[in-house]
Design an enzyme around this catalytic site. Structure first.
Site, PDB file in Angstrom:
ATOM      1  CD  GLU A   1      23.402  35.686  10.629  1.00 17.12           C
ATOM      2  OE1 GLU A   1      22.293  35.595  10.087  1.00 17.12           O
ATOM      3  OE2 GLU A   1      23.992  36.779  10.774  1.00 17.12           O
TER       4      GLU A   1
ATOM      5  CG  ASP B   1      29.204  36.792  13.071  1.00 12.30           C
ATOM      6  OD1 ASP B   1      28.291  36.191  13.683  1.00 12.30           O
ATOM      7  OD2 ASP B   1      29.218  36.899  11.830  1.00 12.30           O
TER       8      ASP B   1
END
EC number: 3.5.1.18
Length: 367
Positions: free
Chosen positions: A128, A69
């Site tokens: 994250e 991400d």
């Protein structure tokens, strides 16, 4: 099985608009490359976690870990942040440094392993950059429940500061957020004797509060400093004193300071005042022994490929490496230079990506 070059992989990964927690199809692409690896999907609350694993022998289990991400690109880019642009030896795109470059290098490195006396795995998450509640930690909980936690881990966060190869992270500071509210008695500004002004109470001791060092640090950690991030009080009028004032702060703490130390300090400093204190531990500090096999072998590979002797540090923000430490897995972090993290026109050096791939390969071959 077709060999995929790390730059080819990176170029494709950067096209996915994988803004937390959406992988935008990136995991399907990775699965296609690692189709001879066992694939374990651990999805929870909209977060995707995938473990790719292959066992070659009865030896140790090394896990390479990262996140797919990215943060939102924002405005002001010179090119489309999800249409990677290669120019003057760099690739420009959101996630180029943080951290699709390392993910691409890891995929390339593990896909080419032919012989290894143990298990190689790749743990990737789609969360994250966000809350990270159901990301890497959830995957490790799953592995723990099956007795399959790795022995060692490498997280590919961009660690290098000025020269590629200069920094390996062997730990991270913790993060403790706090709100201190000083309570007073609201009143007319013309009658201060009938009021209890919480701003004055706060100010009387504020020099000892803001910037306070709770410890002196040590060889691996800077001092744990109280950093004020926001102060609020009053109604933004000139004739009413506030009933309370709140201070928001953060302490990036070493392994010498914990939440109780912060609580005791503030209780003593404002002991004669009416106040409320709320502390929240966002993450705990950790430190991997510099003599751990993963630290030493990674350092050797970095020196061999980059020609630079890395220093061992714990600086910067938090990362998912803390979750490996929480599960008693020796972990170290190494990746590309971090000068454009989350920035407009984020970029990574092509040469760094190629060298990073070679470092990961060398680590596996010589572990």
């Amino acid at each position: 099985m077709r060999h995929f070059d790390s730059m080819e992989i990176l170029n494709e990964l950067l096209k996915f608009q994988s803004i937390t927690p959406d992988d935008d199809g990136a995991f399907n692409y990775i699965s296609m490359i690692l189709n001879d690896f066992e694939e374990i999907n651990i999805d929870k609350n909209g977060v995707k976690n995938v473990i790719f694993r292959k066992t070659f022998g009865p030896g140790v289990h090394i896990c390479f870990a990262g996140h797919i991400d990215v943060v939102k690109p924002g405005i002001g880019w010179d090119s489309d942040p999800f249409d990677p642009l290669q120019k003057d030896g760099f690739i420009y795109a959101r996630g180029a440094q943080d951290m699709k470059s390392a993910v691409a290098s890891m995929i390339c490195a593990v896909s080419g392993v032919q012989n290894f006396n143990g298990t190689i795995s790749l743990l990737l998450t789609s969360d994250e950059e966000g809350d990270a509640v159901f990301g890497t930690r959830e995957a490790l909980k799953f592995l723990q429940s099956r007795g399959e936690l790795p022995d060692f881990a490498v997280v590919g966060e961009p660690t290098c500061e000025t020269v590629f190869g200069d920094t390996i992270k062997v730990g991270r500071r913790g993060s403790i957020n706090g709100i201190l509210r000083i309570n007073g008695i609201q009143g007319h500004v013309a009658y201060p004797n009938k009021c209890v002004n919480p701003v004055h109470i706060l100010a009387s001791k504020f020099a000892n509060f803001a910037g306070h060092d709770f410890d002196n640090g040590n060889d691996f950690f800077e001092p744990s400093k109280l950093v004020v991030v926001d102060i609020r009080g009053g109604m933004q009028v000139c004739n009413v004193t506030p009933s309370d004032v709140s201070v928001m702060f953060n302490v990036r703490n070493s392994n010498l300071t914990d939440a109780n130390d912060i609580k005791n300090f503030i209780n003593d400093l404002y002991k004669d005042c009416d106040f409320d204190l709320n502390l929240k531990v966002s993450s705990n500090p950790f430190l991997t022994d510099k003599n751990s096999k993963i630290v030493q072998k990674l350092s050797q590979s970095v020196q061999k490929i980059s020609g630079v002797c890395p220093v061992f540090t714990t600086g910067g923000g938090t990362s998912d490496a803390r979750y490996f430490a929480e599960f008693n897995v020796d972990v170290a972090e190494f990746g590309v230079i971090n000068d454009r993290l989350h920035a407009v026109n984020e970029r990574v050096s092509v040469n760094e990506v190629q060298k990073l791939t070679e470092i990961y390969k060398d680590l596996i071959e010589n572990f």
